[in-house]
Design a protein around this motif. Structure first.
Motif, PDB file in Angstrom:
ATOM      1  N   THR A 150      36.000  40.000  34.721  1.00  0.00           N
ATOM      2  CA  THR A 150      36.292  38.638  34.927  1.00  0.00           C
ATOM      3  C   THR A 150      37.295  38.407  36.250  1.00  0.00           C
ATOM      4  O   THR A 150      37.966  39.246  36.352  1.00  0.00           O
ATOM      5  CB  THR A 150      36.813  38.019  33.689  1.00  0.00           C
ATOM      6  N   THR A 151      37.509  37.201  36.394  1.00  0.00           N
ATOM      7  CA  THR A 151      38.283  36.744  37.521  1.00  0.00           C
ATOM      8  C   THR A 151      39.678  37.340  37.249  1.00  0.00           C
ATOM      9  O   THR A 151      40.305  37.917  38.082  1.00  0.00           O
ATOM     10  CB  THR A 151      38.476  35.345  37.878  1.00  0.00           C
TER      11      THR A 151
ATOM     12  N   SER B 125      43.622  31.329  36.851  1.00  0.00           N
ATOM     13  CA  SER B 125      42.910  32.690  36.906  1.00  0.00           C
ATOM     14  C   SER B 125      43.376  33.505  38.200  1.00  0.00           C
ATOM     15  O   SER B 125      43.254  34.837  37.987  1.00  0.00           O
ATOM     16  CB  SER B 125      41.288  32.586  36.831  1.00  0.00           C
TER      17      SER B 125
END
Length: 271
Positions: A222-223, A250
């Motif tokens: 994921t980021t 993020s």
């Protein structure tokens, strides 16, 4: 930080519209709630044209001789960014004073101080691209834009980065742009005044084909996993990331930074 999925990107104006309605900027948990809700009436949804006009007004939209949209250095956006940068520079000045005195931040053993910057809408302003595509990001249009145009610096961020480098703080970039955009990213950063060299040791791009071994999540990161994992790697090289700059939460979540600085971005939300 390019958008990982078109579905996440195309919710941009819905999230922004909700923020405008509430009279506040809200992302993170609030944004996820907005994304998952279903309006019961059109009366609860701000007019899309009005939202775009709000964004233009915030950035102080002007159109140059070539027909491209530019943000104004006297806009409320520029003023808000300047306030954040002033706080960051004051903080970094204290950090450099502490480091030169032989002490690390918060009593930690002295390490090489560093800052980490995201690229899109932290170092480089995507405003014209967003208007050009009607806030409808696609990998194809984004790649073509990055290859053929030069995005301007986010007002004052080049000065923050250059001040840091001049005072012994190493500058790193971590971006969600794909590895294929390395050359164009280096060209753009260098062209708009970033003096630190964004070479392979200081500019990290997302490599989904051959992800680095230091990222356990590999190509499925994921980021937050990708960015925090890369910051962890940088710190493993002997650096202390004293400041982390990003326009998305993020960019900033997941640890491995002493202090984070959130830059404004009402144009899109990335989980």
């Amino acid at each position: 930080m390019p958008r990982a999925r078109l579905s996440a990107r195309t919710r941009t104006l819905a999230v922004t519209a909700a923020a405008v309605t509430l009279g506040a900027t809200f992302y993170g948990v609030g944004a996820a709630t907005a994304d998952n809700s279903v309006p019961r009436s059109d009366k609860t949804i701000p007019n899309l044209t009005d939202v775009v006009n709000e964004i233009k007004a915030y950035y102080g939209d002007t159109v140059d001789a070539s027909g491209e949209h530019q943000a104004s250095p006297t806009s409320n956006y520029a003023k808000q960014v300047a306030g954040i940068e002033a706080q960051a520079t004051s903080y970094l000045a204290k950090v450099t004073k502490d480091e030169h005195g032989g002490h690390g931040q918060h009593g930690k053993p002295a390490k090489k101080p560093a800052i980490v910057l995201d690229v899109d809408d932290t170092s480089l302003l995507t405003y014209n691209y967003e208007l050009e595509v009607g806030f409808n990001y696609t990998p194809a249009t984004n790649s073509a834009y990055i290859a053929n145009k030069t995005m301007p610096t986010v007002f004052g961020m080049d000065a923050v980065a250059n001040w840091s480098a001049a005072h012994g703080i190493t500058v790193f970039w971590i971006t969600g742009r794909p590895e294929a955009q390395r050359a164009d990213t280096v060209r753009n950063l260098s062209a708009v005044g970033y003096k630190s060299v964004p070479d392979t040791a200081h500019l990290y791009l997302k490599n989904s084909t051959t992800p680095p071994a230091y990222l356990p999540c590999g190509a499925t990161c994921t980021t937050i996993e990708y960015k925090s994992g890369t910051r962890k790697h940088i710190e493993s090289l002997g650096y202390d990331i004293v400041g982390n700059f990003g326009d998305q939460y993020s960019d900033l979540s997941g640890g491995y930074a002493d202090k984070s600085f959130k830059l404004p971005n009402p144009m899109y939300y990335l989980p």
